[in-house]
Design a protein around this motif. Structure first.
Motif, PDB file in Angstrom:
ATOM      1  N   ALA A  23       0.838  -1.211   0.000  1.00  0.00           N
ATOM      2  CA  ALA A  23       0.000   0.000   0.000  1.00  0.00           C
ATOM      3  C   ALA A  23       0.868   1.255   0.000  1.00  0.00           C
ATOM      4  O   ALA A  23       0.576   2.225  -0.715  1.00  0.00           O
ATOM      5  N   LEU A  24       1.924   1.234   0.791  1.00  0.00           N
ATOM      6  CA  LEU A  24       2.849   2.375   0.793  1.00  0.00           C
ATOM      7  C   LEU A  24       3.534   2.523  -0.562  1.00  0.00           C
ATOM      8  O   LEU A  24       3.703   3.636  -1.061  1.00  0.00           O
ATOM      9  N   GLY A  25       3.935   1.406  -1.144  1.00  0.00           N
ATOM     10  CA  GLY A  25       4.560   1.444  -2.462  1.00  0.00           C
ATOM     11  C   GLY A  25       3.615   1.966  -3.523  1.00  0.00           C
ATOM     12  O   GLY A  25       4.003   2.724  -4.418  1.00  0.00           O
ATOM     13  N   TRP A  26       2.346   1.590  -3.423  1.00  0.00           N
ATOM     14  CA  TRP A  26       1.342   2.062  -4.379  1.00  0.00           C
ATOM     15  C   TRP A  26       1.156   3.572  -4.271  1.00  0.00           C
ATOM     16  O   TRP A  26       1.042   4.269  -5.263  1.00  0.00           O
ATOM     17  N   PHE A  35       2.649  -2.314  -7.479  1.00  0.00           N
ATOM     18  CA  PHE A  35       2.275  -2.524  -6.082  1.00  0.00           C
ATOM     19  C   PHE A  35       0.788  -2.834  -5.931  1.00  0.00           C
ATOM     20  O   PHE A  35       0.408  -3.638  -5.072  1.00  0.00           O
ATOM     21  N   LEU A  36      -0.055  -2.244  -6.769  1.00  0.00           N
ATOM     22  CA  LEU A  36      -1.482  -2.560  -6.716  1.00  0.00           C
ATOM     23  C   LEU A  36      -1.717  -3.997  -7.158  1.00  0.00           C
ATOM     24  O   LEU A  36      -2.547  -4.707  -6.575  1.00  0.00           O
ATOM     25  N   SER A  37      -0.973  -4.453  -8.154  1.00  0.00           N
ATOM     26  CA  SER A  37      -1.095  -5.838  -8.616  1.00  0.00           C
ATOM     27  C   SER A  37      -0.664  -6.805  -7.528  1.00  0.00           C
ATOM     28  O   SER A  37      -1.338  -7.812  -7.266  1.00  0.00           O
ATOM     29  N   LEU A  38       0.459  -6.515  -6.878  1.00  0.00           N
ATOM     30  CA  LEU A  38       0.926  -7.364  -5.779  1.00  0.00           C
ATOM     31  C   LEU A  38      -0.075  -7.348  -4.621  1.00  0.00           C
ATOM     32  O   LEU A  38      -0.320  -8.378  -3.983  1.00  0.00           O
ATOM     33  N   PHE A  39      -0.652  -6.195  -4.352  1.00  0.00           N
ATOM     34  CA  PHE A  39      -1.640  -6.079  -3.275  1.00  0.00           C
ATOM     35  C   PHE A  39      -2.853  -6.959  -3.565  1.00  0.00           C
ATOM     36  O   PHE A  39      -3.309  -7.707  -2.696  1.00  0.00           O
ATOM     37  N   LEU A  40      -3.368  -6.878  -4.788  1.00  0.00           N
ATOM     38  CA  LEU A  40      -4.539  -7.675  -5.158  1.00  0.00           C
ATOM     39  C   LEU A  40      -4.234  -9.169  -5.029  1.00  0.00           C
ATOM     40  O   LEU A  40      -4.993  -9.916  -4.409  1.00  0.00           O
ATOM     41  N   GLY A  41      -3.127  -9.601  -5.618  1.00  0.00           N
ATOM     42  CA  GLY A  41      -2.776 -11.012  -5.558  1.00  0.00           C
ATOM     43  C   GLY A  41      -2.548 -11.495  -4.141  1.00  0.00           C
ATOM     44  O   GLY A  41      -2.999 -12.587  -3.760  1.00  0.00           O
ATOM     45  N   THR A  42      -1.875 -10.694  -3.327  1.00  0.00           N
ATOM     46  CA  THR A  42      -1.594 -11.085  -1.948  1.00  0.00           C
ATOM     47  C   THR A  42      -2.868 -11.103  -1.110  1.00  0.00           C
ATOM     48  O   THR A  42      -3.032 -11.974  -0.252  1.00  0.00           O
ATOM     49  N   ALA A  43      -3.774 -10.170  -1.345  1.00  0.00           N
ATOM     50  CA  ALA A  43      -5.038 -10.163  -0.608  1.00  0.00           C
ATOM     51  C   ALA A  43      -5.850 -11.429  -0.912  1.00  0.00           C
ATOM     52  O   ALA A  43      -6.387 -12.062   0.009  1.00  0.00           O
ATOM     53  N   ILE A  44      -5.913 -11.815  -2.167  1.00  0.00           N
ATOM     54  CA  ILE A  44      -6.624 -13.042  -2.532  1.00  0.00           C
ATOM     55  C   ILE A  44      -5.878 -14.258  -1.972  1.00  0.00           C
ATOM     56  O   ILE A  44      -6.496 -15.217  -1.503  1.00  0.00           O
ATOM     57  N   SER A  45      -4.560 -14.215  -1.993  1.00  0.00           N
ATOM     58  CA  SER A  45      -3.752 -15.298  -1.437  1.00  0.00           C
ATOM     59  C   SER A  45      -4.022 -15.448   0.059  1.00  0.00           C
ATOM     60  O   SER A  45      -4.152 -16.568   0.565  1.00  0.00           O
ATOM     61  N   PHE A  46      -4.112 -14.331   0.767  1.00  0.00           N
ATOM     62  CA  PHE A  46      -4.422 -14.388   2.193  1.00  0.00           C
ATOM     63  C   PHE A  46      -5.819 -14.946   2.424  1.00  0.00           C
ATOM     64  O   PHE A  46      -6.039 -15.760   3.322  1.00  0.00           O
ATOM     65  N   PHE A  86      -9.050 -12.311 -13.512  1.00  0.00           N
ATOM     66  CA  PHE A  86     -10.085 -11.630 -14.302  1.00  0.00           C
ATOM     67  C   PHE A  86     -10.038 -10.124 -14.077  1.00  0.00           C
ATOM     68  O   PHE A  86     -10.138  -9.338 -15.032  1.00  0.00           O
ATOM     69  N   VAL A  87      -9.891  -9.706 -12.823  1.00  0.00           N
ATOM     70  CA  VAL A  87      -9.805  -8.276 -12.510  1.00  0.00           C
ATOM     71  C   VAL A  87      -8.590  -7.671 -13.201  1.00  0.00           C
ATOM     72  O   VAL A  87      -8.667  -6.579 -13.790  1.00  0.00           O
ATOM     73  N   ALA A  88      -7.467  -8.376 -13.162  1.00  0.00           N
ATOM     74  CA  ALA A  88      -6.242  -7.874 -13.801  1.00  0.00           C
ATOM     75  C   ALA A  88      -6.416  -7.773 -15.319  1.00  0.00           C
ATOM     76  O   ALA A  88      -5.921  -6.839 -15.945  1.00  0.00           O
ATOM     77  N   MET A  89      -7.133  -8.719 -15.898  1.00  0.00           N
ATOM     78  CA  MET A  89      -7.348  -8.678 -17.355  1.00  0.00           C
ATOM     79  C   MET A  89      -8.374  -7.613 -17.743  1.00  0.00           C
ATOM     80  O   MET A  89      -8.278  -7.031 -18.824  1.00  0.00           O
ATOM     81  N   GLU A  90      -9.319  -7.376 -16.869  1.00  0.00           N
ATOM     82  CA  GLU A  90     -10.362  -6.381 -17.162  1.00  0.00           C
ATOM     83  C   GLU A  90      -9.814  -4.954 -17.115  1.00  0.00           C
ATOM     84  O   GLU A  90     -10.249  -4.095 -17.862  1.00  0.00           O
ATOM     85  N   TRP A  91      -8.883  -4.706 -16.195  1.00  0.00           N
ATOM     86  CA  TRP A  91      -8.307  -3.375 -16.046  1.00  0.00           C
ATOM     87  C   TRP A  91      -6.781  -3.429 -16.170  1.00  0.00           C
ATOM     88  O   TRP A  91      -6.047  -3.203 -15.179  1.00  0.00           O
ATOM     89  N   HIS A  94      -4.423  -0.757 -14.725  1.00  0.00           N
ATOM     90  CA  HIS A  94      -4.203  -0.678 -13.283  1.00  0.00           C
ATOM     91  C   HIS A  94      -3.448  -1.880 -12.717  1.00  0.00           C
ATOM     92  O   HIS A  94      -2.858  -1.780 -11.641  1.00  0.00           O
ATOM     93  N   PHE A  95      -3.514  -3.019 -13.398  1.00  0.00           N
ATOM     94  CA  PHE A  95      -2.952  -4.262 -12.873  1.00  0.00           C
ATOM     95  C   PHE A  95      -2.068  -4.946 -13.912  1.00  0.00           C
ATOM     96  O   PHE A  95      -2.330  -4.879 -15.102  1.00  0.00           O
ATOM     97  N   SER A  96      -1.061  -5.636 -13.419  1.00  0.00           N
ATOM     98  CA  SER A  96      -0.196  -6.469 -14.248  1.00  0.00           C
ATOM     99  C   SER A  96      -0.492  -7.928 -13.899  1.00  0.00           C
ATOM    100  O   SER A  96      -0.394  -8.320 -12.732  1.00  0.00           O
ATOM    101  N   ILE A  97      -0.858  -8.728 -14.899  1.00  0.00           N
ATOM    102  CA  ILE A  97      -1.248 -10.113 -14.635  1.00  0.00           C
ATOM    103  C   ILE A  97      -0.107 -10.897 -13.988  1.00  0.00           C
ATOM    104  O   ILE A  97      -0.327 -11.660 -13.043  1.00  0.00           O
ATOM    105  N   GLY A  98       1.107 -10.715 -14.472  1.00  0.00           N
ATOM    106  CA  GLY A  98       2.236 -11.445 -13.906  1.00  0.00           C
ATOM    107  C   GLY A  98       2.442 -11.152 -12.431  1.00  0.00           C
ATOM    108  O   GLY A  98       2.708 -12.061 -11.631  1.00  0.00           O
ATOM    109  N   LEU A  99       2.306  -9.889 -12.049  1.00  0.00           N
ATOM    110  CA  LEU A  99       2.490  -9.529 -10.639  1.00  0.00           C
ATOM    111  C   LEU A  99       1.305  -9.969  -9.781  1.00  0.00           C
ATOM    112  O   LEU A  99       1.478 -10.277  -8.596  1.00  0.00           O
ATOM    113  N   VAL A 100       0.113 -10.014 -10.372  1.00  0.00           N
ATOM    114  CA  VAL A 100      -1.033 -10.545  -9.634  1.00  0.00           C
ATOM    115  C   VAL A 100      -0.797 -12.028  -9.332  1.00  0.00           C
ATOM    116  O   VAL A 100      -1.029 -12.492  -8.212  1.00  0.00           O
ATOM    117  N   VAL A 101      -0.312 -12.769 -10.320  1.00  0.00           N
ATOM    118  CA  VAL A 101      -0.024 -14.186 -10.115  1.00  0.00           C
ATOM    119  C   VAL A 101       1.082 -14.362  -9.074  1.00  0.00           C
ATOM    120  O   VAL A 101       1.010 -15.262  -8.223  1.00  0.00           O
TER     121      VAL A 101
END
Length: 126
Positions: A23-26, A35-46, A86-91, A94-101
């Motif tokens: 969040a700070l990085g974003w 950082f937003l991509s990592l945040f999304l992926g990590t939140a779903i991972s958690f 799907f969110v990463a592909m839709e936007w 804002h998001f990078s698919i590789g970093l979301v994964v």
């Protein structure tokens, strides 16, 4: 089950620190997409880690009581990961698919690091 809760408490703390760092990085770096991509992926991972811990508790309780258990919820965890992709592909702006994964794998990385740290601590105690 007490040990499972102790592991989960530590891992949750580590993941929350990572989410705060993301969040700070974003907000404060020139790489908000990363950082937003990592945040999304990590939140779903958690979320997936949290649901797995809940289902393992129910599984253990059912086995102790001699009841049948349906499953540990692989489909729901896969659906959550698919939602993140799907969110990463839709936007894509804002998001990078590789970093979301990569973020989706964060809980597994945290589990491995936590395991190694605990083994090192046990070795120091001996």
């Amino acid at each position: 089950m007490k040990e499972l809760h102790e592991h989960f408490q530590r891992q949750r703390k580590y993941i929350f620190y990572l989410l705060a760092l993301y969040a700070l990085g974003w907000g404060f770096t020139p790489y908000p997409q990363a950082f937003l991509s990592l945040f999304l992926g990590t939140a779903i991972s958690f979320y997936n880690l949290w649901t797995m811990v809940r289902k393992v508790e129910r599984f253990g309780q059912a086995v102790a009581e001699g009841k049948k258990v349906r499953s540990l919820g692989m489909i729901s965890r896969m659906a959550a990961a698919a939602l993140a992709v799907f969110v990463a592909m839709e936007w894509p702006q804002h998001f990078s698919i590789g970093l979301v994964v990569l973020g989706l794998m964060t809980s597994y990385i945290v589990i491995i690091i936590d395991f190694l740290l605990q083994k090192m601590r046990q070795g120091e105690e001996r």
